[in-house]
Design a protein around this motif. Structure first.
Motif, PDB file in Angstrom:
ATOM      1  N   MET A   1       0.845  -1.182   0.000  1.00 61.17           N
ATOM      2  CA  MET A   1       0.000   0.000   0.000  1.00 61.17           C
ATOM      3  C   MET A   1       0.890   1.246   0.000  1.00 61.17           C
ATOM      4  O   MET A   1       1.759   1.395   0.847  1.00 61.17           O
ATOM      5  CB  MET A   1      -0.877  -0.043   1.253  1.00 61.17           C
ATOM      6  N   PRO A   2       0.696   2.166  -0.950  1.00 58.81           N
ATOM      7  CA  PRO A   2       1.557   3.356  -1.020  1.00 58.81           C
ATOM      8  C   PRO A   2       1.298   4.302   0.146  1.00 58.81           C
ATOM      9  O   PRO A   2       0.204   4.361   0.699  1.00 58.81           O
ATOM     10  CB  PRO A   2       1.160   3.999  -2.354  1.00 58.81           C
ATOM     11  N   ALA A   3       2.336   5.035   0.508  1.00 58.86           N
ATOM     12  CA  ALA A   3       2.214   6.026   1.578  1.00 58.86           C
ATOM     13  C   ALA A   3       1.351   7.186   1.102  1.00 58.86           C
ATOM     14  O   ALA A   3       1.321   7.502  -0.094  1.00 58.86           O
ATOM     15  CB  ALA A   3       3.592   6.525   1.980  1.00 58.86           C
ATOM     16  N   PRO A   4       0.648   7.836   2.025  1.00 52.83           N
ATOM     17  CA  PRO A   4      -0.146   9.001   1.633  1.00 52.83           C
ATOM     18  C   PRO A   4       0.768  10.142   1.202  1.00 52.83           C
ATOM     19  O   PRO A   4       1.943  10.176   1.545  1.00 52.83           O
ATOM     20  CB  PRO A   4      -0.887   9.354   2.921  1.00 52.83           C
ATOM     21  N   THR A   5       0.209  11.043   0.450  1.00 53.61           N
ATOM     22  CA  THR A   5       0.933  12.263   0.118  1.00 53.61           C
ATOM     23  C   THR A   5       0.000  13.442   0.372  1.00 53.61           C
ATOM     24  O   THR A   5      -1.217  13.308   0.319  1.00 53.61           O
ATOM     25  CB  THR A   5       1.402  12.283  -1.348  1.00 53.61           C
ATOM     26  N   HIS A   6       0.590  14.572   0.652  1.00 52.43           N
ATOM     27  CA  HIS A   6      -0.190  15.773   0.928  1.00 52.43           C
ATOM     28  C   HIS A   6       0.432  16.939   0.169  1.00 52.43           C
ATOM     29  O   HIS A   6       1.642  16.993  -0.009  1.00 52.43           O
ATOM     30  CB  HIS A   6      -0.195  16.067   2.431  1.00 52.43           C
ATOM     31  N   ASP A   7      -0.411  17.894  -0.236  1.00 56.79           N
ATOM     32  CA  ASP A   7       0.083  19.090  -0.911  1.00 56.79           C
ATOM     33  C   ASP A   7       0.791  20.024   0.054  1.00 56.79           C
ATOM     34  O   ASP A   7       1.666  20.783  -0.343  1.00 56.79           O
ATOM     35  CB  ASP A   7      -1.068  19.841  -1.581  1.00 56.79           C
ATOM     36  N   THR A   8       0.364  19.972   1.328  1.00 54.56           N
ATOM     37  CA  THR A   8       1.002  20.798   2.352  1.00 54.56           C
ATOM     38  C   THR A   8       1.318  19.938   3.567  1.00 54.56           C
ATOM     39  O   THR A   8       0.636  18.937   3.831  1.00 54.56           O
ATOM     40  CB  THR A   8       0.109  21.976   2.793  1.00 54.56           C
ATOM     41  N   LEU A   9       2.345  20.338   4.279  1.00 55.68           N
ATOM     42  CA  LEU A   9       2.727  19.719   5.541  1.00 55.68           C
ATOM     43  C   LEU A   9       2.760  20.803   6.605  1.00 55.68           C
ATOM     44  O   LEU A   9       2.883  21.989   6.290  1.00 55.68           O
ATOM     45  CB  LEU A   9       4.111  19.069   5.437  1.00 55.68           C
ATOM     46  N   LEU A  10       2.690  20.389   7.854  1.00 54.11           N
ATOM     47  CA  LEU A  10       2.735  21.310   8.980  1.00 54.11           C
ATOM     48  C   LEU A  10       3.982  21.026   9.807  1.00 54.11           C
ATOM     49  O   LEU A  10       4.345  19.868  10.010  1.00 54.11           O
ATOM     50  CB  LEU A  10       1.488  21.130   9.853  1.00 54.11           C
ATOM     51  N   HIS A  11       4.612  22.088  10.274  1.00 54.22           N
ATOM     52  CA  HIS A  11       5.808  21.938  11.109  1.00 54.22           C
ATOM     53  C   HIS A  11       5.757  22.953  12.239  1.00 54.22           C
ATOM     54  O   HIS A  11       5.525  24.140  12.001  1.00 54.22           O
ATOM     55  CB  HIS A  11       7.080  22.141  10.284  1.00 54.22           C
ATOM     56  N   ILE A  12       5.979  22.483  13.462  1.00 54.01           N
ATOM     57  CA  ILE A  12       6.060  23.365  14.624  1.00 54.01           C
ATOM     58  C   ILE A  12       7.483  23.903  14.683  1.00 54.01           C
ATOM     59  O   ILE A  12       8.442  23.125  14.743  1.00 54.01           O
ATOM     60  CB  ILE A  12       5.737  22.605  15.920  1.00 54.01           C
ATOM     61  N   ALA A  13       7.618  25.215  14.666  1.00 56.27           N
ATOM     62  CA  ALA A  13       8.940  25.842  14.671  1.00 56.27           C
ATOM     63  C   ALA A  13       9.071  26.784  15.859  1.00 56.27           C
ATOM     64  O   ALA A  13       8.098  27.434  16.258  1.00 56.27           O
ATOM     65  CB  ALA A  13       9.159  26.624  13.376  1.00 56.27           C
ATOM     66  N   GLU A  14      10.281  26.849  16.373  1.00 54.95           N
ATOM     67  CA  GLU A  14      10.576  27.881  17.355  1.00 54.95           C
ATOM     68  C   GLU A  14      10.590  29.212  16.599  1.00 54.95           C
ATOM     69  O   GLU A  14      11.273  29.344  15.582  1.00 54.95           O
ATOM     70  CB  GLU A  14      11.922  27.610  18.008  1.00 54.95           C
ATOM     71  N   ARG A  15       9.811  30.152  17.075  1.00 57.03           N
ATOM     72  CA  ARG A  15       9.632  31.425  16.376  1.00 57.03           C
ATOM     73  C   ARG A  15      10.971  32.074  16.013  1.00 57.03           C
ATOM     74  O   ARG A  15      11.186  32.487  14.873  1.00 57.03           O
ATOM     75  CB  ARG A  15       8.803  32.383  17.230  1.00 57.03           C
ATOM     76  N   ALA A  16      11.894  32.161  16.955  1.00 51.98           N
ATOM     77  CA  ALA A  16      13.177  32.843  16.710  1.00 51.98           C
ATOM     78  C   ALA A  16      13.988  32.142  15.622  1.00 51.98           C
ATOM     79  O   ALA A  16      14.628  32.807  14.795  1.00 51.98           O
ATOM     80  CB  ALA A  16      13.983  32.930  18.005  1.00 51.98           C
ATOM     81  N   ARG A  17      13.953  30.819  15.608  1.00 54.43           N
ATOM     82  CA  ARG A  17      14.729  30.087  14.589  1.00 54.43           C
ATOM     83  C   ARG A  17      14.104  30.249  13.198  1.00 54.43           C
ATOM     84  O   ARG A  17      14.815  30.383  12.215  1.00 54.43           O
ATOM     85  CB  ARG A  17      14.865  28.630  14.974  1.00 54.43           C
ATOM     86  N   TRP A  18      12.766  30.209  13.128  1.00 50.44           N
ATOM     87  CA  TRP A  18      12.111  30.434  11.845  1.00 50.44           C
ATOM     88  C   TRP A  18      12.394  31.852  11.349  1.00 50.44           C
ATOM     89  O   TRP A  18      12.728  32.063  10.187  1.00 50.44           O
ATOM     90  CB  TRP A  18      10.609  30.191  11.916  1.00 50.44           C
ATOM     91  N   GLU A  19      12.254  32.839  12.226  1.00 44.70           N
ATOM     92  CA  GLU A  19      12.455  34.227  11.814  1.00 44.70           C
ATOM     93  C   GLU A  19      13.892  34.463  11.351  1.00 44.70           C
ATOM     94  O   GLU A  19      14.117  35.225  10.408  1.00 44.70           O
ATOM     95  CB  GLU A  19      12.057  35.169  12.939  1.00 44.70           C
ATOM     96  N   ALA A  20      14.861  33.803  11.968  1.00 42.11           N
ATOM     97  CA  ALA A  20      16.258  33.928  11.537  1.00 42.11           C
ATOM     98  C   ALA A  20      16.434  33.370  10.125  1.00 42.11           C
ATOM     99  O   ALA A  20      17.088  33.994   9.280  1.00 42.11           O
ATOM    100  CB  ALA A  20      17.192  33.220  12.510  1.00 42.11           C
ATOM    101  N   ALA A  21      15.831  32.228   9.845  1.00 37.49           N
ATOM    102  CA  ALA A  21      15.909  31.654   8.498  1.00 37.49           C
ATOM    103  C   ALA A  21      15.213  32.558   7.487  1.00 37.49           C
ATOM    104  O   ALA A  21      15.752  32.876   6.428  1.00 37.49           O
ATOM    105  CB  ALA A  21      15.290  30.253   8.481  1.00 37.49           C
ATOM    106  N   ARG A  22      14.018  32.993   7.825  1.00 32.65           N
ATOM    107  CA  ARG A  22      13.245  33.868   6.926  1.00 32.65           C
ATOM    108  C   ARG A  22      14.004  35.160   6.642  1.00 32.65           C
ATOM    109  O   ARG A  22      14.105  35.594   5.489  1.00 32.65           O
ATOM    110  CB  ARG A  22      11.899  34.185   7.565  1.00 32.65           C
TER     111      ARG A  22
END
Length: 114
Positions: A1-22
């Motif tokens: 049975m194939p694995a599901p696929t999704h158009d979007t994924l969700l990820h919990i990020a530490e705000r400061a680390r995401w903002e630094a990358a952005r």
């Protein structure tokens, strides 16, 4: 049975680390709370809000919601493979590479319920 696929994924990020990358335009490379992609081997994600809420309840109860954000990731913009892997009784998506800033199509606050 194939694995599901999704158009979007969700990820919990530490705000400061995401903002630094952005702010620098450097691909996001945190796997989970306090652990990098290099340390973990992949970036933990969730397929939907039900999975995400379970992760919040299990691993993020001591972290103020204001210190976290929810990244919505467009899988078509990823350069790395996504593998759905068994964790307990569920299949979770894992991104096997960094997430380009351009793949993050929305940044949201996390639900306040615990």
């Amino acid at each position: 049975m194939p694995a599901p696929t999704h158009d979007t994924l969700l990820h919990i990020a530490e705000r400061a680390r995401w903002e630094a990358a952005r702010d620098t335009g450097v691909s996001y490379s945190m796997s989970t709370l306090g652990r990098t992609l290099a340390e973990e081997g992949f970036i933990h994600c969730s397929s939907d809000m039900l999975q995400l809420e379970g992760v919040l309840d299990r691993f993020y109860t001591a972290v103020p919601r204001s210190a976290l954000v929810l990244l919505v990731i467009d899988t078509s913009r990823l350069d790395a493979p996504v593998r759905y892997e068994q964790v307990g009784d569920d299949l979770f998506p894992h991104v096997y590479g960094p997430i380009p800033v351009s793949a993050v199509i929305d940044v949201r606050s996390l639900p306040e319920t615990r």
